[in-house]
Design an enzyme around this catalytic site. Sequence first.
Site, mmCIF file in Angstrom:
data_model
loop_
_atom_site.group_PDB
_atom_site.id
_atom_site.type_symbol
_atom_site.label_atom_id
_atom_site.label_comp_id
_atom_site.label_asym_id
_atom_site.label_seq_id
_atom_site.Cartn_x
_atom_site.Cartn_y
_atom_site.Cartn_z
ATOM 1 N N ASN A 152 0.915 -1.374 -0.100
ATOM 2 C CA ASN A 152 -0.051 0.124 -0.200
ATOM 3 C C ASN A 152 0.915 1.282 -0.137
ATOM 4 O O ASN A 152 0.323 2.218 -0.207
ATOM 5 C CB ASN A 152 -0.841 -0.155 1.361
ATOM 6 C CG ASN A 152 -0.294 -0.192 2.434
ATOM 7 O OD1 ASN A 152 0.658 -0.746 2.673
ATOM 8 N ND2 ASN A 152 -1.039 0.030 3.590
ATOM 9 N N SER A 229 -0.247 -8.106 7.605
ATOM 10 C CA SER A 229 -1.496 -8.707 8.372
ATOM 11 C C SER A 229 -0.809 -9.330 9.759
ATOM 12 O O SER A 229 0.169 -9.882 9.768
ATOM 13 C CB SER A 229 -1.797 -9.901 7.499
ATOM 14 O OG SER A 229 -1.245 -11.115 7.763
ATOM 15 N N GLU A 248 4.544 -4.108 12.108
ATOM 16 C CA GLU A 248 3.384 -3.162 12.248
ATOM 17 C C GLU A 248 2.106 -3.798 11.479
ATOM 18 O O GLU A 248 2.271 -4.200 10.147
ATOM 19 C CB GLU A 248 3.930 -1.957 11.327
ATOM 20 C CG GLU A 248 5.046 -1.276 11.902
ATOM 21 C CD GLU A 248 4.793 -0.416 13.159
ATOM 22 O OE1 GLU A 248 3.411 -0.028 13.244
ATOM 23 O OE2 GLU A 248 5.532 0.118 13.835
ATOM 24 N N CYS A 282 -3.439 1.123 7.018
ATOM 25 C CA CYS A 282 -3.826 0.096 8.185
ATOM 26 C C CYS A 282 -4.273 1.231 9.500
ATOM 27 O O CYS A 282 -4.963 0.883 10.424
ATOM 28 C CB CYS A 282 -2.459 -0.541 9.036
ATOM 29 S SG CYS A 282 -0.989 0.901 8.810
ATOM 30 N N GLU A 376 -10.371 -5.888 10.519
ATOM 31 C CA GLU A 376 -9.747 -4.821 9.636
ATOM 32 C C GLU A 376 -10.347 -4.854 8.211
ATOM 33 O O GLU A 376 -10.344 -5.992 7.492
ATOM 34 C CB GLU A 376 -8.283 -4.883 9.482
ATOM 35 C CG GLU A 376 -7.771 -3.814 8.693
ATOM 36 C CD GLU A 376 -6.314 -3.664 8.891
ATOM 37 O OE1 GLU A 376 -5.470 -2.710 8.902
ATOM 38 O OE2 GLU A 376 -5.688 -4.850 8.928
#
Length: 475
Positions: A152, A229, A248, A282, A376
């Site tokens: 991303n 993830s 993260e 995120c 999420e």
Amino acid sequence: MQEEKLFIGGRWVKAGGPIEVRNKYTGEVIGTVPEAGRAEVEAAIQAAADAAPVMAALPAYRRAEILGKTAKILNERREEIARTIASEAGKALKYARAEADRGITTFTLAAEEARRIHGETLPLDAVPAGEGYFGFYVRRPVGVIVAISPFNFPLNLVAHKVAPALAAGNSVVLKPATTTPLTAVILCQALEQAGLPPGGINLIVGPGSTVGEWLVTDPRVAKVTFTGSPAVGTRITQIAGIKKLTLELGNTSPVILAPDADLAFAAQRCAVGAYYNSGQVCISVQRIYAQRPVYEPFAERFVAASQAMVVGDPLDERVDVGPMIDAREAERIEGWVREAQGAGATILTGGRREGAVYWPTVLADVTPQMKVVAEEAFAPVASIIACDDFEEALAQADATEFGLQVGVFTRDIQRVFQAIRRLNFGGVIINDTPVFRADHMPYGGNRQSGLGREGVRFAIEEMTNLQMVALRLTD
């Protein structure tokens, strides 16, 4: 079409069959990179291991020069980088340019921080056993760092791993996402041009299930820094062995609206925060808790802001929302929204899919058990939830296994500090959304959102070891 190579030990090398990189909007193949096999992974790790003492011996000013020159080269290639990001990641060009600028900033910050890595003296004679001793500690690079980055943010999330690692005097093996590796190629070209020693950065591309696991489990690797993830993060903790880890991971980013919030500003900021990069961030806005007196006025403004988003080809200057990373992800979120609708949720706007493009979607009448709330979403979908009071909003926002960042809109300083005390998140953003991030601030999550912190200075701390020195003074 770009036909790129891997970068190992200062050389661009071929490997296995080509991985096709596609324009996420048109589906056109825009480039290829070779898939690394076991031999390439072995070569990359060994090149990094050989380069580790060379990198550690580089004086601070030299590391700073290399990083600063890299930032300059990236700036010269800014538009090329932005268009590459827009094509391979599907990110709207306006946001791709912003990411290019942030990546340049991250390397500039790293160049500055390379000159500021230092230790501290300790008064060992503060205890009787330390009388006659002089103490200090220094920070030493850990050695070989494996950096695994997501699709991303193909430049800036790579930069947040690579730049501080090099600033601290480490060597790096970089594995970017297989869907977005072309931007990482440009970065490695810039580092090579800037004079980074061979093996200081090594580029490997391939599936996480093979290449990723080979990298993570190798005993020559001293640290793994990963963004992705929670499932993969958990897997890394299980197989990495005794290594330093920065993870993260996910979030279900909440926003809390107090009755005194500026609703027009909050609606605009929430729309940007929910839909930029098609919600594949995120810290993307996902759950919005509004107290009942402002629920309807906010919902009206937020729906209007959502409908104003221009959807289409990310290379079109007018577009706000491009495609998701692939059609499978768009189909997934379409299924989640349908499931929520079947359980009683209301679609206020959106709920439309064409191929990999999913339109900005606002949901109401959701419950905490629905996937669109509990998990999420990683998609351009946000839910508005009514609350009786500020305390209930805080409680619902905090009722999650994640804890990356949260946004709170209020003018009341008492509510500000109440939120700070109550919310178990790595970042509490006041009068803006959870999407806010300055690249030098500490950034990372609590609970299942991860381990450790990024932000250049704080990443450097994670990428160094403390070495204590105690000198016994003699007469």
